[in-house]
Write a protein that holds these residues in place. Structure first.
Motif, mmCIF file in Angstrom:
data_model
loop_
_atom_site.group_PDB
_atom_site.id
_atom_site.type_symbol
_atom_site.label_atom_id
_atom_site.label_comp_id
_atom_site.label_asym_id
_atom_site.label_seq_id
_atom_site.Cartn_x
_atom_site.Cartn_y
_atom_site.Cartn_z
ATOM 1 N N ARG A 48 -19.715 18.079 -68.487
ATOM 2 C CA ARG A 48 -18.789 18.619 -67.471
ATOM 3 C C ARG A 48 -17.742 17.578 -67.077
ATOM 4 O O ARG A 48 -17.440 17.389 -65.902
ATOM 5 N N ARG A 49 -17.167 16.965 -68.106
ATOM 6 C CA ARG A 49 -16.162 15.927 -67.904
ATOM 7 C C ARG A 49 -14.900 16.249 -68.709
ATOM 8 O O ARG A 49 -14.609 15.619 -69.722
ATOM 9 N N PRO A 50 -14.136 17.233 -68.264
ATOM 10 C CA PRO A 50 -12.867 17.516 -68.934
ATOM 11 C C PRO A 50 -11.943 16.296 -68.980
ATOM 12 O O PRO A 50 -11.145 16.171 -69.903
ATOM 13 N N ASP A 51 -12.065 15.392 -68.003
ATOM 14 C CA ASP A 51 -11.235 14.185 -68.007
ATOM 15 C C ASP A 51 -11.605 13.283 -69.182
ATOM 16 O O ASP A 51 -10.725 12.742 -69.864
ATOM 17 N N TRP A 52 -12.885 13.114 -69.475
ATOM 18 C CA TRP A 52 -13.300 12.328 -70.632
ATOM 19 C C TRP A 52 -12.900 13.041 -71.928
ATOM 20 O O TRP A 52 -12.499 12.405 -72.896
ATOM 21 N N ALA A 53 -13.039 14.363 -71.941
ATOM 22 C CA ALA A 53 -12.644 15.144 -73.119
ATOM 23 C C ALA A 53 -11.149 14.995 -73.386
ATOM 24 O O ALA A 53 -10.717 14.967 -74.539
ATOM 25 N N LEU A 54 -10.371 14.876 -72.321
ATOM 26 C CA LEU A 54 -8.924 14.684 -72.479
ATOM 27 C C LEU A 54 -8.624 13.343 -73.151
ATOM 28 O O LEU A 54 -7.727 13.253 -73.986
ATOM 29 N N ILE A 55 -9.373 12.330 -72.822
ATOM 30 C CA ILE A 55 -9.206 11.025 -73.491
ATOM 31 C C ILE A 55 -9.642 11.145 -74.953
ATOM 32 O O ILE A 55 -8.956 10.686 -75.864
ATOM 33 N N GLU A 56 -10.764 11.800 -75.177
ATOM 34 C CA GLU A 56 -11.293 11.937 -76.534
ATOM 35 C C GLU A 56 -10.378 12.767 -77.422
ATOM 36 O O GLU A 56 -10.234 12.475 -78.616
ATOM 37 N N TRP A 99 -15.960 16.400 -78.722
ATOM 38 C CA TRP A 99 -15.192 16.995 -77.638
ATOM 39 C C TRP A 99 -16.017 17.982 -76.805
ATOM 40 O O TRP A 99 -16.026 17.905 -75.568
ATOM 41 N N SER A 100 -16.694 18.926 -77.419
ATOM 42 C CA SER A 100 -17.429 19.960 -76.671
ATOM 43 C C SER A 100 -18.502 19.403 -75.747
ATOM 44 O O SER A 100 -18.594 19.821 -74.590
ATOM 45 N N PRO A 101 -19.344 18.457 -76.213
ATOM 46 C CA PRO A 101 -20.337 17.925 -75.277
ATOM 47 C C PRO A 101 -19.699 17.213 -74.081
ATOM 48 O O PRO A 101 -20.222 17.295 -72.970
ATOM 49 N N LEU A 102 -18.594 16.525 -74.320
ATOM 50 C CA LEU A 102 -17.927 15.856 -73.196
ATOM 51 C C LEU A 102 -17.431 16.875 -72.182
ATOM 52 O O LEU A 102 -17.652 16.739 -70.978
ATOM 53 N N PHE A 103 -16.744 17.889 -72.666
ATOM 54 C CA PHE A 103 -16.153 18.882 -71.763
ATOM 55 C C PHE A 103 -17.220 19.771 -71.131
ATOM 56 O O PHE A 103 -17.246 19.940 -69.911
ATOM 57 N N ARG A 127 -5.804 18.664 -64.466
ATOM 58 C CA ARG A 127 -4.849 18.625 -63.356
ATOM 59 C C ARG A 127 -5.209 19.641 -62.270
ATOM 60 O O ARG A 127 -5.109 19.351 -61.077
ATOM 61 N N LEU A 128 -5.646 20.822 -62.662
ATOM 62 C CA LEU A 128 -5.963 21.878 -61.695
ATOM 63 C C LEU A 128 -7.305 21.672 -60.987
ATOM 64 O O LEU A 128 -7.524 22.231 -59.911
ATOM 65 N N ASN A 129 -8.206 20.896 -61.593
ATOM 66 C CA ASN A 129 -9.576 20.823 -61.077
ATOM 67 C C ASN A 129 -10.079 19.436 -60.736
ATOM 68 O O ASN A 129 -11.124 19.315 -60.108
ATOM 69 N N GLY A 130 -9.404 18.391 -61.170
ATOM 70 C CA GLY A 130 -9.913 17.033 -60.974
ATOM 71 C C GLY A 130 -9.973 16.662 -59.506
ATOM 72 O O GLY A 130 -9.472 17.385 -58.659
ATOM 73 N N PRO A 131 -10.584 15.589 -59.155
ATOM 74 C CA PRO A 131 -11.252 14.640 -60.047
ATOM 75 C C PRO A 131 -12.661 15.118 -60.433
ATOM 76 O O PRO A 131 -13.267 15.908 -59.721
ATOM 77 N N PHE A 132 -13.155 14.593 -61.541
ATOM 78 C CA PHE A 132 -14.464 14.996 -62.053
ATOM 79 C C PHE A 132 -15.499 13.896 -61.904
ATOM 80 O O PHE A 132 -16.633 14.073 -62.317
ATOM 81 N N ALA A 133 -15.137 12.763 -61.384
ATOM 82 C CA ALA A 133 -16.076 11.653 -61.229
ATOM 83 C C ALA A 133 -17.340 12.114 -60.528
ATOM 84 O O ALA A 133 -17.287 12.803 -59.514
ATOM 85 N N GLY A 134 -18.472 11.766 -61.118
ATOM 86 C CA GLY A 134 -19.751 12.141 -60.518
ATOM 87 C C GLY A 134 -20.184 13.556 -60.857
ATOM 88 O O GLY A 134 -21.227 13.995 -60.424
ATOM 89 N N ALA A 135 -19.385 14.266 -61.661
ATOM 90 C CA ALA A 135 -19.751 15.641 -62.011
ATOM 91 C C ALA A 135 -21.066 15.649 -62.781
ATOM 92 O O ALA A 135 -21.958 16.431 -62.503
ATOM 93 N N GLY A 136 -21.166 14.747 -63.758
ATOM 94 C CA GLY A 136 -22.415 14.589 -64.502
ATOM 95 C C GLY A 136 -22.894 15.849 -65.178
ATOM 96 O O GLY A 136 -22.260 16.887 -65.133
ATOM 97 N N ALA A 137 -24.012 15.725 -65.827
ATOM 98 C CA ALA A 137 -24.625 16.850 -66.529
ATOM 99 C C ALA A 137 -25.272 17.798 -65.528
ATOM 100 O O ALA A 137 -25.586 17.418 -64.407
ATOM 101 N N PRO A 138 -25.448 19.040 -65.941
ATOM 102 C CA PRO A 138 -26.089 20.015 -65.061
ATOM 103 C C PRO A 138 -27.511 19.583 -64.679
ATOM 104 O O PRO A 138 -28.183 18.929 -65.456
ATOM 105 N N ALA A 139 -27.913 19.970 -63.535
ATOM 106 C CA ALA A 139 -29.255 19.604 -63.046
ATOM 107 C C ALA A 139 -30.319 20.392 -63.750
ATOM 108 O O ALA A 139 -30.123 21.405 -64.310
ATOM 109 N N PRO A 151 -21.403 25.926 -73.672
ATOM 110 C CA PRO A 151 -21.923 26.987 -72.807
ATOM 111 C C PRO A 151 -20.832 27.503 -71.868
ATOM 112 O O PRO A 151 -20.188 26.734 -71.168
ATOM 113 N N ILE A 152 -20.621 28.793 -71.927
ATOM 114 C CA ILE A 152 -19.648 29.416 -71.028
ATOM 115 C C ILE A 152 -20.444 29.974 -69.846
ATOM 116 O O ILE A 152 -20.806 31.135 -69.806
ATOM 117 N N GLY A 153 -20.745 29.077 -68.918
ATOM 118 C CA GLY A 153 -21.552 29.452 -67.773
ATOM 119 C C GLY A 153 -20.750 29.433 -66.487
ATOM 120 O O GLY A 153 -19.519 29.417 -66.485
#
Length: 165
Positions: free
Chosen positions: A100-108, A92-96, A153-165, A26-28
């Motif tokens: 909303r975890r680009p950091d996890w997507a980067l590992i994946e 990859w897409s569901p992670l990113f 790098r431009l937006n982290g950290p993402f900890a606690g970002a979680g899924a949309p409400a 989703p490009i939201g």
């Protein structure tokens, strides 16, 4: 006489991955609000790029399958290489985007990239052409990994970002 089974399976797999990737991307507002590097391509380019890349991968799979006719062990290996890649591609897409975890997507994406290296190396002795058809996929994922890293790098950290409400 053409054996349509591998064509239908490979084409269906590519279609599934393309559709799933689109639906899970989703490009939201969240994505639009991320800071992105200046080298990021326009959003509209990703759909056509993935369509071409997945089409080439399906073509590669059919060529490799046909090249291993009569060798059930080689066919099993080809199937495993493509299935492993499909799983990492799908994740990859569901992670990113969804989580909303680009950091996890980067590992994946490291595992996705490694699955492409395995495909290129594993297909080469079977069919150099099938192996070369994976190169655009490998190059795009390499670029996407650099882009993913820049976004983290431009937006982290993402900890606690979680899924949309």
């Amino acid at each position: 006489m053409t054996n349509w089974t591998p064509i239908l399976i490979a084409g269906g797999g590519a279609l599934f991955l393309g559709l799933a990737g689109g639906l899970l991307t989703p490009i939201g507002a969240w994505y639009r609000g991320l800071r992105k590097p200046g080298f990021q391509p326009p959003d509209w380019l990703f759909g056509p790029a993935w369509t071409i890349i997945l089409g080439l991968a399906a073509w590669s799979a059919v060529i490799a399958w046909e090249a291993t006719a009569g060798d059930s062990g080689a066919r099993r290996d080809v199937a495993i290489l493509f299935v492993v890649n499909a799983v990492y591609h799908f994740l990859w897409s569901p992670l990113f985007f969804k989580l909303r975890r680009p950091d996890w997507a980067l590992i994946e994406v490291v595992f996705l990239w490694a699955s492409l290296v395995a495909l290129i190396v594993g297909l080469w002795p079977i069919s150099s052409f099938a192996s070369l058809l994976i190169l655009p996929y490998f190059l795009w994922v390499s670029f996407a990994a650099v882009l993913n890293r820049a976004i983290v790098r431009l937006n982290g950290p993402f900890a606690g970002a979680g899924a949309p409400a």
